[in-house]
Design a protein around this motif. Structure first.
Motif, PDB file in Angstrom:
ATOM      1  N   ARG A 184     -36.240  -4.195  12.535  1.00 29.87           N
ATOM      2  CA  ARG A 184     -36.221  -3.259  13.652  1.00 29.87           C
ATOM      3  C   ARG A 184     -36.909  -1.944  13.306  1.00 29.87           C
ATOM      4  O   ARG A 184     -37.567  -1.326  14.150  1.00 29.87           O
ATOM      5  N   LEU A 185     -36.780  -1.522  12.049  1.00 27.33           N
ATOM      6  CA  LEU A 185     -37.465  -0.314  11.613  1.00 27.33           C
ATOM      7  C   LEU A 185     -38.972  -0.516  11.626  1.00 27.33           C
ATOM      8  O   LEU A 185     -39.732   0.342  12.094  1.00 27.33           O
ATOM      9  N   ARG A 186     -39.404  -1.661  11.131  1.00 23.46           N
ATOM     10  CA  ARG A 186     -40.833  -1.974  11.151  1.00 23.46           C
ATOM     11  C   ARG A 186     -41.343  -2.062  12.594  1.00 23.46           C
ATOM     12  O   ARG A 186     -42.463  -1.643  12.893  1.00 23.46           O
ATOM     13  N   TRP A 187     -40.518  -2.621  13.458  1.00 25.45           N
ATOM     14  CA  TRP A 187     -40.914  -2.740  14.861  1.00 25.45           C
ATOM     15  C   TRP A 187     -41.088  -1.360  15.486  1.00 25.45           C
ATOM     16  O   TRP A 187     -42.045  -1.112  16.206  1.00 25.45           O
ATOM     17  N   ALA A 188     -40.152  -0.462  15.198  1.00 23.15           N
ATOM     18  CA  ALA A 188     -40.246   0.901  15.726  1.00 23.15           C
ATOM     19  C   ALA A 188     -41.525   1.581  15.255  1.00 23.15           C
ATOM     20  O   ALA A 188     -42.219   2.239  16.035  1.00 23.15           O
ATOM     21  N   VAL A 189     -41.846   1.412  13.978  1.00 23.89           N
ATOM     22  CA  VAL A 189     -43.067   2.012  13.436  1.00 23.89           C
ATOM     23  C   VAL A 189     -44.300   1.391  14.092  1.00 23.89           C
ATOM     24  O   VAL A 189     -45.234   2.089  14.505  1.00 23.89           O
ATOM     25  N   GLY A 190     -44.310   0.064  14.186  1.00 16.33           N
ATOM     26  CA  GLY A 190     -45.444  -0.621  14.796  1.00 16.33           C
ATOM     27  C   GLY A 190     -45.655  -0.216  16.247  1.00 16.33           C
ATOM     28  O   GLY A 190     -46.786   0.017  16.677  1.00 16.33           O
ATOM     29  N   ALA A 217     -51.973  -4.923  27.601  1.00 14.97           N
ATOM     30  CA  ALA A 217     -52.263  -5.867  26.521  1.00 14.97           C
ATOM     31  C   ALA A 217     -51.572  -5.447  25.223  1.00 14.97           C
ATOM     32  O   ALA A 217     -50.984  -6.275  24.518  1.00 14.97           O
ATOM     33  N   THR A 218     -51.636  -4.160  24.920  1.00 16.85           N
ATOM     34  CA  THR A 218     -51.045  -3.665  23.681  1.00 16.85           C
ATOM     35  C   THR A 218     -49.535  -3.816  23.675  1.00 16.85           C
ATOM     36  O   THR A 218     -48.945  -4.362  22.733  1.00 16.85           O
ATOM     37  N   MET A 219     -48.887  -3.327  24.722  1.00 14.91           N
ATOM     38  CA  MET A 219     -47.429  -3.301  24.731  1.00 14.91           C
ATOM     39  C   MET A 219     -46.833  -4.699  24.826  1.00 14.91           C
ATOM     40  O   MET A 219     -45.811  -4.984  24.172  1.00 14.91           O
ATOM     41  N   THR A 220     -47.423  -5.580  25.622  1.00 15.57           N
ATOM     42  CA  THR A 220     -46.864  -6.928  25.701  1.00 15.57           C
ATOM     43  C   THR A 220     -46.977  -7.652  24.368  1.00 15.57           C
ATOM     44  O   THR A 220     -46.049  -8.338  23.943  1.00 15.57           O
ATOM     45  N   ALA A 221     -48.123  -7.486  23.696  1.00 15.15           N
ATOM     46  CA  ALA A 221     -48.308  -8.150  22.403  1.00 15.15           C
ATOM     47  C   ALA A 221     -47.416  -7.545  21.327  1.00 15.15           C
ATOM     48  O   ALA A 221     -47.076  -8.216  20.353  1.00 15.15           O
ATOM     49  N   ALA A 222     -47.044  -6.281  21.494  1.00 14.07           N
ATOM     50  CA  ALA A 222     -46.177  -5.616  20.515  1.00 14.07           C
ATOM     51  C   ALA A 222     -44.703  -5.852  20.790  1.00 14.07           C
ATOM     52  O   ALA A 222     -43.872  -5.704  19.890  1.00 14.07           O
ATOM     53  N   VAL A 223     -44.369  -6.223  22.028  1.00 14.02           N
ATOM     54  CA  VAL A 223     -42.959  -6.335  22.410  1.00 14.02           C
ATOM     55  C   VAL A 223     -42.475  -7.777  22.514  1.00 14.02           C
ATOM     56  O   VAL A 223     -41.473  -8.148  21.881  1.00 14.02           O
ATOM     57  N   LEU A 255     -54.288  -5.133  18.760  1.00 15.98           N
ATOM     58  CA  LEU A 255     -53.510  -4.001  18.251  1.00 15.98           C
ATOM     59  C   LEU A 255     -52.019  -4.280  18.386  1.00 15.98           C
ATOM     60  O   LEU A 255     -51.240  -4.060  17.439  1.00 15.98           O
ATOM     61  N   GLY A 256     -51.596  -4.771  19.543  1.00 15.40           N
ATOM     62  CA  GLY A 256     -50.188  -5.090  19.738  1.00 15.40           C
ATOM     63  C   GLY A 256     -49.724  -6.224  18.843  1.00 15.40           C
ATOM     64  O   GLY A 256     -48.613  -6.203  18.311  1.00 15.40           O
ATOM     65  N   THR A 257     -50.583  -7.225  18.658  1.00 13.02           N
ATOM     66  CA  THR A 257     -50.241  -8.350  17.787  1.00 13.02           C
ATOM     67  C   THR A 257     -50.053  -7.890  16.345  1.00 13.02           C
ATOM     68  O   THR A 257     -49.176  -8.384  15.626  1.00 13.02           O
ATOM     69  N   ALA A 258     -50.873  -6.939  15.916  1.00 12.31           N
ATOM     70  CA  ALA A 258     -50.726  -6.392  14.567  1.00 12.31           C
ATOM     71  C   ALA A 258     -49.371  -5.709  14.412  1.00 12.31           C
ATOM     72  O   ALA A 258     -48.717  -5.830  13.365  1.00 12.31           O
ATOM     73  N   ALA A 259     -48.925  -5.003  15.451  1.00 17.31           N
ATOM     74  CA  ALA A 259     -47.621  -4.344  15.407  1.00 17.31           C
ATOM     75  C   ALA A 259     -46.502  -5.370  15.306  1.00 17.31           C
ATOM     76  O   ALA A 259     -45.547  -5.201  14.534  1.00 17.31           O
ATOM     77  N   SER A 260     -46.613  -6.462  16.080  1.00 15.76           N
ATOM     78  CA  SER A 260     -45.606  -7.526  16.014  1.00 15.76           C
ATOM     79  C   SER A 260     -45.596  -8.197  14.647  1.00 15.76           C
ATOM     80  O   SER A 260     -44.541  -8.460  14.069  1.00 15.76           O
ATOM     81  N   ALA A 261     -46.784  -8.488  14.129  1.00 21.33           N
ATOM     82  CA  ALA A 261     -46.883  -9.149  12.829  1.00 21.33           C
ATOM     83  C   ALA A 261     -46.279  -8.282  11.736  1.00 21.33           C
ATOM     84  O   ALA A 261     -45.621  -8.788  10.814  1.00 21.33           O
ATOM     85  N   PHE A 262     -46.501  -6.973  11.833  1.00 17.88           N
ATOM     86  CA  PHE A 262     -45.924  -6.051  10.856  1.00 17.88           C
ATOM     87  C   PHE A 262     -44.402  -6.125  10.880  1.00 17.88           C
ATOM     88  O   PHE A 262     -43.745  -6.147   9.833  1.00 17.88           O
ATOM     89  N   ALA A 263     -43.828  -6.178  12.073  1.00 17.54           N
ATOM     90  CA  ALA A 263     -42.369  -6.252  12.188  1.00 17.54           C
ATOM     91  C   ALA A 263     -41.841  -7.595  11.689  1.00 17.54           C
ATOM     92  O   ALA A 263     -40.862  -7.653  10.932  1.00 17.54           O
ATOM     93  N   LEU A 264     -42.482  -8.670  12.085  1.00 16.11           N
ATOM     94  CA  LEU A 264     -41.992 -10.011  11.759  1.00 16.11           C
ATOM     95  C   LEU A 264     -42.238 -10.399  10.307  1.00 16.11           C
ATOM     96  O   LEU A 264     -41.723 -11.424   9.852  1.00 16.11           O
ATOM     97  N   SER A 265     -42.997  -9.593   9.580  1.00 21.23           N
ATOM     98  CA  SER A 265     -43.242  -9.899   8.166  1.00 21.23           C
ATOM     99  C   SER A 265     -42.117  -9.409   7.268  1.00 21.23           C
ATOM    100  O   SER A 265     -42.165  -9.614   6.054  1.00 21.23           O
ATOM    101  N   SER A 266     -41.115  -8.776   7.845  1.00 17.80           N
ATOM    102  CA  SER A 266     -40.006  -8.264   7.043  1.00 17.80           C
ATOM    103  C   SER A 266     -39.115  -9.409   6.561  1.00 17.80           C
ATOM    104  O   SER A 266     -39.160 -10.520   7.086  1.00 17.80           O
ATOM    105  N   HIS A 267     -38.273  -9.108   5.574  1.00 16.42           N
ATOM    106  CA  HIS A 267     -37.357 -10.112   5.025  1.00 16.42           C
ATOM    107  C   HIS A 267     -36.371 -10.547   6.095  1.00 16.42           C
ATOM    108  O   HIS A 267     -35.821  -9.732   6.827  1.00 16.42           O
TER     109      HIS A 267
END
Length: 200
Positions: free
Chosen positions: A36-42, A76-82, A133-145
């Protein structure tokens, strides 16, 4: 306008995506804190870059005429990030293969992003770059442990309820109108730039 594209586009409304995300980020289970922290940052980075790109063009005409780029598509950005992360949070510990649900969220985001093209709201470059850009934010969040946890149903229901309620309570408020007011306020111009100002 075909009703399919209109409906899909409405699913990309930041007025419902942002409050939904905020509830999940703030009230999610402690075990998912890193994600969730990574998601907030992304979300903050992706949203900030999208806003900055829009302000740069609307206020000062800074864009890329050759690619017909006036800023990242917010839908496009927000849907891919959310959507990928939200569906992952909703299904983790509850349904099998939560990453598959995240992938489905990314596909849904791509469909919503595409809907902006037949509606003539954005160019191809703006839609593709926003989705990436949004997909990168999602990937950053989902890469967490990932451990063992599940988001409680009341929190999921609350996030949906608040997300749905805000657009209904503010039917005349459009985020693009707010961005345009910010752009004119910062630049001192009376009118924002548009695509017709591009020198081709």
């Amino acid at each position: 306008m075909h009703p399919l594209w209109v409906t899909l586009s409405q699913l990309g409304d930041s007025r419902w995506l942002l409050p939904l995300s905020l509830v999940l980020i703030v009230f999610g289970p402690a075990e998912s804190r890193a994600l969730r922290l990574r998601w907030a940052v992304g979300l903050a980075v992706a949203g900030g870059l999208t806003l900055a790109s829009k302000l740069a063009f609307l206020g000062w005409g800074i864009g890329w005429a050759r690619l017909d780029f006036t800023g990242f598509s917010g839908h496009a950005t927000m849907t891919a990030a959310v959507y990928p992360v939200a569906l992952y949070l909703a299904t983790h510990g509850r349904l099998r293969h939560p990453m598959l649900w995240a992938l489905l969220g990314s596909i849904l985001a791509a469909a919503i992003a595409y809907s902006r093209l037949p509606l003539n709201a954005h160019s191809v470059s703006e839609v593709v770059s926003g989705w990436l850009l949004g997909t990168a934010a999602s990937a950053f969040a989902l890469s967490s442990h990932r451990g063992k946890w599940r988001t409680p149903l009341p929190i999921l229901a609350t996030s949906l309820a608040i997300g749905i309620a805000l657009p209904l309570l503010m039917p005349t408020v459009r985020t693009h109108d707010i961005v345009m007011r910010i752009a004119t306020g910062l630049s001192g111009r009376e009118q924002v730039f548009n695509r017709h100002h591009f020198v081709r």
